[in-house]
Design an enzyme around this catalytic site. Structure first.
Site, PDB file in Angstrom:
ATOM      1  N   ASP A 108       0.865  -1.180   0.000  1.00 50.16           N
ATOM      2  CA  ASP A 108       0.000   0.000   0.000  1.00 50.16           C
ATOM      3  C   ASP A 108       0.900   1.227   0.000  1.00 50.16           C
ATOM      4  O   ASP A 108       1.924   1.259   0.694  1.00 50.16           O
ATOM      5  CB  ASP A 108      -0.856   0.039   1.265  1.00 50.16           C
ATOM      6  CG  ASP A 108      -2.024  -0.927   1.216  1.00 50.16           C
ATOM      7  OD1 ASP A 108      -2.089  -1.753   0.293  1.00 50.16           O
ATOM      8  OD2 ASP A 108      -2.870  -0.858   2.131  1.00 50.16           O
ATOM      9  N   HIS A 146       4.939  -7.253  -0.104  1.00 52.61           N
ATOM     10  CA  HIS A 146       4.585  -8.545  -0.677  1.00 52.61           C
ATOM     11  C   HIS A 146       5.202  -8.720  -2.060  1.00 52.61           C
ATOM     12  O   HIS A 146       5.720  -7.779  -2.659  1.00 52.61           O
ATOM     13  CB  HIS A 146       3.058  -8.668  -0.746  1.00 52.61           C
ATOM     14  CG  HIS A 146       2.396  -8.698   0.595  1.00 52.61           C
ATOM     15  ND1 HIS A 146       1.790  -9.836   1.111  1.00 52.61           N
ATOM     16  CD2 HIS A 146       2.246  -7.737   1.551  1.00 52.61           C
ATOM     17  CE1 HIS A 146       1.299  -9.572   2.313  1.00 52.61           C
ATOM     18  NE2 HIS A 146       1.565  -8.301   2.604  1.00 52.61           N
ATOM     19  N   SER A 200       8.634   3.595   4.815  1.00 52.84           N
ATOM     20  CA  SER A 200       9.750   3.772   3.907  1.00 52.84           C
ATOM     21  C   SER A 200       9.331   3.524   2.470  1.00 52.84           C
ATOM     22  O   SER A 200       8.253   3.906   2.070  1.00 52.84           O
ATOM     23  CB  SER A 200      10.914   2.880   4.311  1.00 52.84           C
ATOM     24  OG  SER A 200      12.096   3.329   3.692  1.00 52.84           O
TER      25      SER A 200
END
Length: 292
Positions: free
Chosen positions: A101, A157, A259
């Site tokens: 995200d 992911h 980050s």
């Protein structure tokens, strides 16, 4: 206030922000924040968790456990898992998905060795990966830089299925990675602490190389991958071999505070979704590209 005065004040604020990052003891500050974030002291963790959730308007309805009191530490809250139903993974085998995200910082082609960072700023793909031989497959290839803000889900992911073969932990600085710093600190992502994850992937029956780079930032208290566990900064490059197959959408790692994740791909292998551009929001599992 005149437009000229407004621009002058904005410039002074930006200059001060960048200068302060050069002067701050980045590593020491991150260690102190890390200790507080890992604390299971009820008072400390609740102050941090509740203050953070309120400040950044965290949507706890996405979390597997919506109860703020259930998390043993701020780190556990910050890296909380989300419900699988809220982030479906694009099922088309040839599609590349967002690893996290966040928002697109930049996306496009690597011009030789130069990866675009912001207007007037670039960083070296070789310096980012930390090894000229390992970086060679990506020269002239494609990249996507995804920025995770403090309010985002902070697990990273797999953009597609692949076999993790190597990781390189590369020590470095800890500048902020927001848009302001990216526009004013040359080579930012190749200067910050980072974890380089290298994969073999199967595209049309041929083995290709891919990398996902997890970049640390100011007060990031740690980077963790499923293959290495949480990294303890040593001040030295740490290179490890692996043989771990991960499906598209599987968890690769996580940040302890926000980050950036950078995808690197070889030339002429893929194309990004044409409508995606700087600052566009993305969700983990969302299609961002396709293999040709």
């Amino acid at each position: 206030m005149s437009i000229l005065n407004h621009r002058l004040i904005k410039h002074l604020k930006t200059t001060g922000f960048i200068r302060a990052q050069h002067l701050l003891p980045q590593q020491q500050l991150s260690r102190v924040v890390g200790q507080l974030a890992a604390s299971e002291n009820p008072l400390i963790k609740q102050v941090f968790i509740r203050g953070f959730a309120k400040q950044y308007q965290i949507d706890m309805s996405l979390a597997q456990d919506e109860n703020l009191n259930a998390y043993p530490s701020f780190n556990a809250f910050f890296t909380r898992p989300i419900k699988s139903s809220v982030r479906p993974i694009d099922a088309e085998p040839m599609n590349i998905v967002s690893p996290a995200d966040g928002a697109v910082s930049q996306i496009g082609q690597i011009e030789g060795d130069a990866v675009f960072q912001a207007k007037g700023q670039h960083f070296s793909a070789v310096e980012l990966v930390g090894d000229r031989v390992l970086a060679q497959p990506f020269l002239g290839g494609q990249f996507a830089t995804i920025y995770l803000s403090p309010r985002d889900y902070h697990r990273v992911h797999m953009p597609f299925a692949g076999r993790l073969t190597e990781t390189l932990y590369i020590p470095g600085e800890l500048f902020s990675v927001n848009g302001t710093t990216a526009a004013h600190v040359d080579g930012l992502f190749a200067r910050n602490e980072r974890m380089v994850c290298l994969f073999d992937i199967d595209v049309n029956g041929k083995t290709e190389r891919m990398a996902v780079v997890l970049v640390g930032a100011m007060i990031v208290a740690g980077i963790e991958t499923v293959a290495t566990g949480k990294i303890t900064p040593s001040g030295q490059v740490e290179r490890r071999s692996h043989d771990l197959y991960l499906e598209k959408g599987a968890e690769l790692g996580r940040f302890y505070l926000g980050s950036t994740a950078i995808i690197l791909l070889p030339p002429e292998l893929s194309a990004w979704v044409s409508s995606l551009g700087e600052a566009d929001p993305v969700k983990m599992g969302q299609k961002i590209g396709v293999f040709k």
